[in-house]
Design a protein around this motif. Sequence first.
Motif, PDB file in Angstrom:
ATOM      1  N   MET A   1       0.854  -1.200   0.000  1.00 32.00           N
ATOM      2  CA  MET A   1       0.000   0.000   0.000  1.00 32.00           C
ATOM      3  C   MET A   1       0.886   1.245   0.000  1.00 32.00           C
ATOM      4  O   MET A   1       1.835   1.341   0.771  1.00 32.00           O
ATOM      5  CB  MET A   1      -0.891   0.000   1.249  1.00 32.00           C
ATOM      6  N   SER A   2       0.602   2.191  -0.843  1.00 29.07           N
ATOM      7  CA  SER A   2       1.404   3.405  -0.912  1.00 29.07           C
ATOM      8  C   SER A   2       1.104   4.302   0.282  1.00 29.07           C
ATOM      9  O   SER A   2       0.043   4.244   0.887  1.00 29.07           O
ATOM     10  CB  SER A   2       1.124   4.156  -2.210  1.00 29.07           C
ATOM     11  N   GLU A   3       2.046   5.155   0.594  1.00 30.94           N
ATOM     12  CA  GLU A   3       1.917   6.059   1.740  1.00 30.94           C
ATOM     13  C   GLU A   3       1.045   7.256   1.376  1.00 30.94           C
ATOM     14  O   GLU A   3       1.085   7.757   0.261  1.00 30.94           O
ATOM     15  CB  GLU A   3       3.309   6.529   2.141  1.00 30.94           C
ATOM     16  N   TYR A   4       0.242   7.702   2.352  1.00 30.14           N
ATOM     17  CA  TYR A   4      -0.579   8.890   2.132  1.00 30.14           C
ATOM     18  C   TYR A   4      -0.740   9.628   3.451  1.00 30.14           C
ATOM     19  O   TYR A   4      -1.172   9.053   4.451  1.00 30.14           O
ATOM     20  CB  TYR A   4      -1.956   8.518   1.587  1.00 30.14           C
ATOM     21  N   GLN A   5      -0.363  10.909   3.458  1.00 30.32           N
ATOM     22  CA  GLN A   5      -0.547  11.768   4.631  1.00 30.32           C
ATOM     23  C   GLN A   5      -1.296  13.024   4.205  1.00 30.32           C
ATOM     24  O   GLN A   5      -1.021  13.586   3.148  1.00 30.32           O
ATOM     25  CB  GLN A   5       0.800  12.156   5.244  1.00 30.32           C
ATOM     26  N   TYR A   6      -2.206  13.445   5.061  1.00 31.49           N
ATOM     27  CA  TYR A   6      -3.035  14.613   4.755  1.00 31.49           C
ATOM     28  C   TYR A   6      -3.016  15.572   5.943  1.00 31.49           C
ATOM     29  O   TYR A   6      -3.376  15.196   7.062  1.00 31.49           O
ATOM     30  CB  TYR A   6      -4.473  14.176   4.466  1.00 31.49           C
ATOM     31  N   TYR A   7      -2.583  16.803   5.694  1.00 35.21           N
ATOM     32  CA  TYR A   7      -2.573  17.855   6.710  1.00 35.21           C
ATOM     33  C   TYR A   7      -3.490  18.984   6.241  1.00 35.21           C
ATOM     34  O   TYR A   7      -3.377  19.443   5.109  1.00 35.21           O
ATOM     35  CB  TYR A   7      -1.168  18.444   6.896  1.00 35.21           C
ATOM     36  N   GLU A   8      -4.364  19.432   7.117  1.00 36.15           N
ATOM     37  CA  GLU A   8      -5.221  20.572   6.775  1.00 36.15           C
ATOM     38  C   GLU A   8      -5.363  21.481   7.986  1.00 36.15           C
ATOM     39  O   GLU A   8      -5.574  21.019   9.113  1.00 36.15           O
ATOM     40  CB  GLU A   8      -6.603  20.105   6.321  1.00 36.15           C
ATOM     41  N   HIS A  30       4.904  21.559  -1.055  1.00 34.86           N
ATOM     42  CA  HIS A  30       3.671  20.886  -1.468  1.00 34.86           C
ATOM     43  C   HIS A  30       2.420  21.617  -1.005  1.00 34.86           C
ATOM     44  O   HIS A  30       1.314  21.220  -1.355  1.00 34.86           O
ATOM     45  CB  HIS A  30       3.619  19.466  -0.882  1.00 34.86           C
ATOM     46  N   ILE A  31       2.561  22.672  -0.212  1.00 27.55           N
ATOM     47  CA  ILE A  31       1.411  23.243   0.492  1.00 27.55           C
ATOM     48  C   ILE A  31       0.603  24.178  -0.412  1.00 27.55           C
ATOM     49  O   ILE A  31       1.143  24.879  -1.260  1.00 27.55           O
ATOM     50  CB  ILE A  31       1.886  23.995   1.760  1.00 27.55           C
ATOM     51  N   GLU A  32      -0.723  24.127  -0.233  1.00 22.26           N
ATOM     52  CA  GLU A  32      -1.651  25.038  -0.897  1.00 22.26           C
ATOM     53  C   GLU A  32      -2.237  25.956   0.166  1.00 22.26           C
ATOM     54  O   GLU A  32      -2.773  25.485   1.167  1.00 22.26           O
ATOM     55  CB  GLU A  32      -2.767  24.261  -1.600  1.00 22.26           C
ATOM     56  N   THR A  41      -0.305  17.471   1.256  1.00 21.61           N
ATOM     57  CA  THR A  41      -0.375  16.015   1.239  1.00 21.61           C
ATOM     58  C   THR A  41       0.983  15.453   0.843  1.00 21.61           C
ATOM     59  O   THR A  41       1.751  16.096   0.121  1.00 21.61           O
ATOM     60  CB  THR A  41      -1.441  15.513   0.243  1.00 21.61           C
ATOM     61  N   TYR A  42       1.257  14.242   1.329  1.00 20.49           N
ATOM     62  CA  TYR A  42       2.516  13.579   1.012  1.00 20.49           C
ATOM     63  C   TYR A  42       2.238  12.124   0.633  1.00 20.49           C
ATOM     64  O   TYR A  42       1.479  11.432   1.324  1.00 20.49           O
ATOM     65  CB  TYR A  42       3.465  13.581   2.226  1.00 20.49           C
ATOM     66  N   SER A  43       2.837  11.679  -0.445  1.00 15.04           N
ATOM     67  CA  SER A  43       2.848  10.258  -0.761  1.00 15.04           C
ATOM     68  C   SER A  43       4.203   9.653  -0.412  1.00 15.04           C
ATOM     69  O   SER A  43       4.383   8.441  -0.468  1.00 15.04           O
ATOM     70  CB  SER A  43       2.539  10.029  -2.242  1.00 15.04           C
ATOM     71  N   TYR A  44       5.135  10.507  -0.059  1.00 14.23           N
ATOM     72  CA  TYR A  44       6.415  10.102   0.536  1.00 14.23           C
ATOM     73  C   TYR A  44       6.959  11.332   1.253  1.00 14.23           C
ATOM     74  O   TYR A  44       6.592  12.460   0.965  1.00 14.23           O
ATOM     75  CB  TYR A  44       7.404   9.596  -0.523  1.00 14.23           C
ATOM     76  N   GLY A 122      -9.222  12.373   2.693  1.00 19.74           N
ATOM     77  CA  GLY A 122      -8.791  13.545   3.416  1.00 19.74           C
ATOM     78  C   GLY A 122      -9.396  14.847   2.924  1.00 19.74           C
ATOM     79  O   GLY A 122      -9.735  15.717   3.721  1.00 19.74           O
ATOM     80  N   GLU A 123      -9.543  14.997   1.626  1.00 21.59           N
ATOM     81  CA  GLU A 123      -9.918  16.268   1.017  1.00 21.59           C
ATOM     82  C   GLU A 123     -11.159  16.879   1.663  1.00 21.59           C
ATOM     83  O   GLU A 123     -12.217  16.255   1.728  1.00 21.59           O
ATOM     84  CB  GLU A 123     -10.149  16.072  -0.482  1.00 21.59           C
ATOM     85  N   ARG A 124     -11.014  18.104   2.178  1.00 21.45           N
ATOM     86  CA  ARG A 124     -12.103  18.885   2.787  1.00 21.45           C
ATOM     87  C   ARG A 124     -12.696  18.222   4.030  1.00 21.45           C
ATOM     88  O   ARG A 124     -13.800  18.557   4.448  1.00 21.45           O
ATOM     89  CB  ARG A 124     -13.215  19.128   1.771  1.00 21.45           C
TER      90      ARG A 124
END
Length: 373
Positions: A1-8, A30-32, A41-44, A122-124
């Motif tokens: 499984m690939s890595e996924y991190q979500y910061y908001e 990477h930040i918006e 978000t990070y996939s790595y 993660g989105e919203r």
Amino acid sequence: MSEYQYYEWQAVDRLLTESEQEAVGKLSSHIEVSASRAVVTYSYGDFKHDPRAVLARFFDAHLYLANWGSRRLMFRFPSGLVSRDAVEPYCIPDRITFKTVCGHDVLDMDLSEEEGGGWIEGERSLSGLLALREYLVQGDCRALYIAWLKAMSVQDGGYLPQRRKSCAPPPVPAGLKRLSPALSRLVKQFDVPESLVEAAAELSPDLAESVETDFRPLVAQLPREVCEEFLCRFVRSDLSAGPELKRTLRALAVRPPAVLGPSPAFEALVKCAAVLEAERKERRRQEALKKHEAEMRALADREEEVWRQVREQVDIKKTHGYEEAIRLLKKLSQLAEHRKTRAAFRQRVADLCERYHRLTGFKSRVKQAGLAK
């Protein structure tokens, strides 16, 4: 499984200035960033800064999700706006904390699991949880109690037994019987056992109807220079003036004491939850049984029509026809099982295979599906 991190992060009480947006934008490539929100978000790789420090400096709410089981929700409050005495009974070391950071009070709910994981959305996600911050400002501690239930359920090595032994149970807040959309989202997003929430809800008093705050007598308590400052900010179209004025006035209001239930031990809730879960499973089993029986009665009324449809599909002599025929035969197999006429069903399947003995594609599918003798 690939890595996924979500910061908001989101700003609630005010918008970020251009210089603040620029500062936040420098935190990651990477930040918006906008005046009210920041997402990365990070996939790595990882975010190189302390999310709590970013919250305390710029924002009012933060959500962190990772697909290996991490779940973290934080809210920032002006110092003293939320009663520390009301929050602290729900605090658990390293899980739920309420600390002063950079002059603000920060509630940090880290409900991560060591063996979590799987698909996350993660989105919203943070927008659906923002109402929880306002509940806490109003003295509603349901979100805290739900977080406490989750924290007491998380398996993290040898710490769980010690946590359950050392943490005194907090009082059950009012209103758990009827959860708002934001509270329901908290339960779902953080994988809080629903049976535990239901067990606590049985001890939860009804939530008193909210009364609209009368701000006139509160405004009268403000010094003239404070009123003039707010007026000037309104004239300058300062978007943060309204929320800040409301917050200032609410701090002056005398709040009635929160209605609380008992403080049941977590083990008692677990036992009650087990009973509720068993009852729920039995209800589901009964509902599934009723649905199945209704489907079988309907199928029995049109059994011969379905057999005719099977032959029509086989006559197509195409893959999609064979697959549809097998699907229908599986339905008829269920009917035979339900009526205990399995032998008669298998004989009709054998006759069907004999009729189409040249169609090896169909016959092989019948065998693979376990429908032949």
